[in-house]
Design a protein around this motif. Structure first.
Motif, PDB file in Angstrom:
ATOM      1  N   PHE A  81     -48.767  13.249  17.826  1.00  7.37           N
ATOM      2  CA  PHE A  81     -47.880  13.972  16.905  1.00  7.37           C
ATOM      3  C   PHE A  81     -46.439  13.724  17.328  1.00  7.37           C
ATOM      4  N   PHE A  82     -45.635  13.203  16.428  1.00  2.00           N
ATOM      5  CA  PHE A  82     -44.207  12.983  16.689  1.00  2.00           C
ATOM      6  C   PHE A  82     -43.445  14.106  16.005  1.00  2.00           C
ATOM      7  N   THR A  83     -42.929  15.040  16.796  1.00  2.00           N
ATOM      8  CA  THR A  83     -42.257  16.218  16.247  1.00  2.00           C
ATOM      9  C   THR A  83     -40.800  16.293  16.690  1.00  2.00           C
ATOM     10  N   VAL A  84     -40.266  15.173  17.152  1.00  2.00           N
ATOM     11  CA  VAL A  84     -38.898  15.144  17.677  1.00  2.00           C
ATOM     12  C   VAL A  84     -37.912  15.555  16.591  1.00  2.00           C
ATOM     13  N   ASP A  85     -37.010  16.437  16.947  1.00  2.00           N
ATOM     14  CA  ASP A  85     -35.953  16.874  16.047  1.00  2.00           C
ATOM     15  C   ASP A  85     -34.674  16.942  16.866  1.00  2.00           C
ATOM     16  N   ILE A  86     -33.571  16.962  16.179  1.00  2.00           N
ATOM     17  CA  ILE A  86     -32.287  17.026  16.869  1.00  2.00           C
ATOM     18  C   ILE A  86     -31.599  18.320  16.450  1.00  2.00           C
ATOM     19  N   HIS A  87     -31.042  19.016  17.409  1.00  2.00           N
ATOM     20  CA  HIS A  87     -30.432  20.317  17.149  1.00  2.00           C
ATOM     21  C   HIS A  87     -28.916  20.213  17.176  1.00  2.00           C
ATOM     22  N   GLY A  88     -28.265  20.946  16.302  1.00  2.00           N
ATOM     23  CA  GLY A  88     -26.808  20.949  16.285  1.00  2.00           C
ATOM     24  C   GLY A  88     -26.238  19.763  15.535  1.00  2.00           C
ATOM     25  N   PHE A  89     -24.937  19.695  15.473  1.00  2.00           N
ATOM     26  CA  PHE A  89     -24.261  18.623  14.763  1.00  2.00           C
ATOM     27  C   PHE A  89     -24.106  17.420  15.683  1.00  2.00           C
ATOM     28  N   ASN A  90     -24.620  16.300  15.250  1.00  2.00           N
ATOM     29  CA  ASN A  90     -24.526  15.055  16.002  1.00  2.00           C
ATOM     30  C   ASN A  90     -24.136  13.939  15.061  1.00  2.00           C
ATOM     31  N   SER A  91     -23.673  12.844  15.619  1.00  2.61           N
ATOM     32  CA  SER A  91     -23.297  11.696  14.797  1.00  2.61           C
ATOM     33  C   SER A  91     -24.536  11.081  14.157  1.00  2.61           C
ATOM     34  N   ARG A  92     -24.313  10.356  13.067  1.00  4.07           N
ATOM     35  CA  ARG A  92     -25.422   9.648  12.417  1.00  4.07           C
ATOM     36  C   ARG A  92     -26.077   8.683  13.394  1.00  4.07           C
ATOM     37  N   GLU A  93     -25.274   8.035  14.211  1.00  9.09           N
ATOM     38  CA  GLU A  93     -25.790   7.071  15.190  1.00  9.09           C
ATOM     39  C   GLU A  93     -26.742   7.749  16.177  1.00  9.09           C
ATOM     40  N   THR A  94     -26.369   8.920  16.659  1.00 10.08           N
ATOM     41  CA  THR A  94     -27.200   9.660  17.609  1.00 10.08           C
ATOM     42  C   THR A  94     -28.506  10.086  16.962  1.00 10.08           C
ATOM     43  N   VAL A  95     -28.420  10.610  15.754  1.00 12.13           N
ATOM     44  CA  VAL A  95     -29.616  11.065  15.039  1.00 12.13           C
ATOM     45  C   VAL A  95     -30.543   9.882  14.764  1.00 12.13           C
ATOM     46  N   ARG A  96     -29.971   8.777  14.312  1.00 15.95           N
ATOM     47  CA  ARG A  96     -30.776   7.588  14.007  1.00 15.95           C
ATOM     48  C   ARG A  96     -31.459   7.047  15.273  1.00 15.95           C
ATOM     49  N   LYS A  97     -30.743   7.017  16.378  1.00 21.90           N
ATOM     50  CA  LYS A  97     -31.312   6.513  17.631  1.00 21.90           C
ATOM     51  C   LYS A  97     -32.491   7.378  18.068  1.00 21.90           C
ATOM     52  N   LEU A  98     -32.327   8.678  17.971  1.00 24.47           N
ATOM     53  CA  LEU A  98     -33.371   9.585  18.434  1.00 24.47           C
ATOM     54  C   LEU A  98     -34.555   9.636  17.473  1.00 24.47           C
ATOM     55  N   MET A  99     -34.285   9.894  16.210  1.00 20.97           N
ATOM     56  CA  MET A  99     -35.374  10.156  15.272  1.00 20.97           C
ATOM     57  C   MET A  99     -35.986   8.889  14.684  1.00 20.97           C
ATOM     58  N   TYR A 100     -35.182   7.906  14.357  1.00 17.76           N
ATOM     59  CA  TYR A 100     -35.721   6.679  13.769  1.00 17.76           C
ATOM     60  C   TYR A 100     -36.198   5.720  14.859  1.00 17.76           C
ATOM     61  N   GLN A 101     -35.285   5.309  15.731  1.00 22.60           N
ATOM     62  CA  GLN A 101     -35.672   4.350  16.771  1.00 22.60           C
ATOM     63  C   GLN A 101     -36.681   4.960  17.733  1.00 22.60           C
ATOM     64  N   GLY A 102     -36.549   6.254  17.977  1.00 24.27           N
ATOM     65  CA  GLY A 102     -37.529   6.931  18.826  1.00 24.27           C
ATOM     66  C   GLY A 102     -38.933   6.860  18.251  1.00 24.27           C
ATOM     67  N   PHE A 103     -39.042   6.993  16.926  1.00 31.27           N
ATOM     68  CA  PHE A 103     -40.353   6.900  16.281  1.00 31.27           C
ATOM     69  C   PHE A 103     -40.875   5.467  16.320  1.00 31.27           C
ATOM     70  N   ILE A 104     -39.995   4.491  16.096  1.00 30.17           N
ATOM     71  CA  ILE A 104     -40.396   3.082  16.195  1.00 30.17           C
ATOM     72  C   ILE A 104     -40.911   2.801  17.610  1.00 30.17           C
ATOM     73  N   ASN A 105     -40.175   3.261  18.627  1.00 32.40           N
ATOM     74  CA  ASN A 105     -40.599   3.073  20.022  1.00 32.40           C
ATOM     75  C   ASN A 105     -41.975   3.696  20.259  1.00 32.40           C
ATOM     76  N   THR A 106     -42.189   4.872  19.680  1.00 32.93           N
ATOM     77  CA  THR A 106     -43.464   5.579  19.824  1.00 32.93           C
ATOM     78  C   THR A 106     -44.611   4.791  19.202  1.00 32.93           C
ATOM     79  N   MET A 107     -44.409   4.297  17.986  1.00 32.82           N
ATOM     80  CA  MET A 107     -45.469   3.523  17.319  1.00 32.82           C
ATOM     81  C   MET A 107     -45.803   2.257  18.104  1.00 32.82           C
ATOM     82  N   GLN A 108     -44.777   1.576  18.592  1.00 33.18           N
ATOM     83  CA  GLN A 108     -45.009   0.344  19.355  1.00 33.18           C
ATOM     84  C   GLN A 108     -45.734   0.636  20.665  1.00 33.18           C
ATOM     85  N   ALA A 109     -45.387   1.727  21.314  1.00 33.11           N
ATOM     86  CA  ALA A 109     -46.048   2.104  22.563  1.00 33.11           C
ATOM     87  C   ALA A 109     -47.511   2.460  22.317  1.00 33.11           C
ATOM     88  N   ALA A 110     -47.768   3.232  21.270  1.00 31.28           N
ATOM     89  CA  ALA A 110     -49.141   3.637  20.956  1.00 31.28           C
ATOM     90  C   ALA A 110     -49.996   2.438  20.577  1.00 31.28           C
TER      91      ALA A 110
END
Length: 120
Positions: A67-96
Motif C-alpha cells: 500500500f502506497f499511502t505517502v502524502d505531503i503535509h503543508g505547503f511545498n513546492s511543486r518540485e518537492t511534491v512531485r519528487k515525493l509523491m510521483y517519483q516516490g511511487f515510481i521508485n516503489t513500483m520498480q523496487a517491488a
C-alpha cells in the motif's frame, strides 16, 4: 500468510491501515522515514521513497500487497511534491518489481484523476 507492506506508515491513512492490520492480527511491514513502533504484528522499517536503495531494501521480501499511502503535509513546492509523491511511487513500483513474485500495489492518493491538483 505473507505480510502486507504499508509505505507512508507514520501518519494519516498509512498509520490507520497499519493499526487496522495489527488489530486483525495480520503481519505488516510499516515503512516510513519515521515508522511506528514495532509490535507482535508490526515490523517497523525506516526508509525513504525518494532514495531508490532505501525503498528497495524496504521491499525486499514476499508481500501479499504493498500500500502506497505517502502524502505531503503543508505547503511545498511543486518540485518537492512531485519528487515525493510521483517519483516516490515510481521508485516503489520498480523496487517491488524486483521481487521473485511482484506483489499487488495499491495506490491511495488525494490527487484526482480528472480535476487537476494545484501541484500539477
Amino acid at each position: 500468510m505473507k505480510p502486507f507492506a504499508v509505505i507512508g506508515a507514520s501518519s494519516g491513512t498509512g498509520l490507520a491501515l497499519v493499526k487496522l492490520l495489527e488489530k486483525n492480527r495480520l503481519p505488516v511491514r510499516a515503512i516510513s522515514r519515521n515508522p511506528p513502533a514495532a509490535s507482535e504484528f508490526i515490523e517497523s522499517f525506516a526508509a525513504d521513497v525518494t532514495d531508490v536503495k532505501s525503498i528497495s531494501n524496504a521491499l525486499t521480501g514476499d508481500f501479499s500487497a504493498v500500500f502506497f499511502t505517502v502524502d505531503i503535509h503543508g505547503f511545498n513546492s511543486r518540485e518537492t511534491v512531485r519528487k515525493l509523491m510521483y517519483q516516490g511511487f515510481i521508485n516503489t513500483m520498480q523496487a517491488a518489481a524486483k521481487n521473485k513474485v511482484p506483489p499487488k500495489i495499491v495506490l491511495l492518493s488525494v490527487i484526482g484523476s480528472e480535476i487537476p491538483s494545484w501541484v500539477w
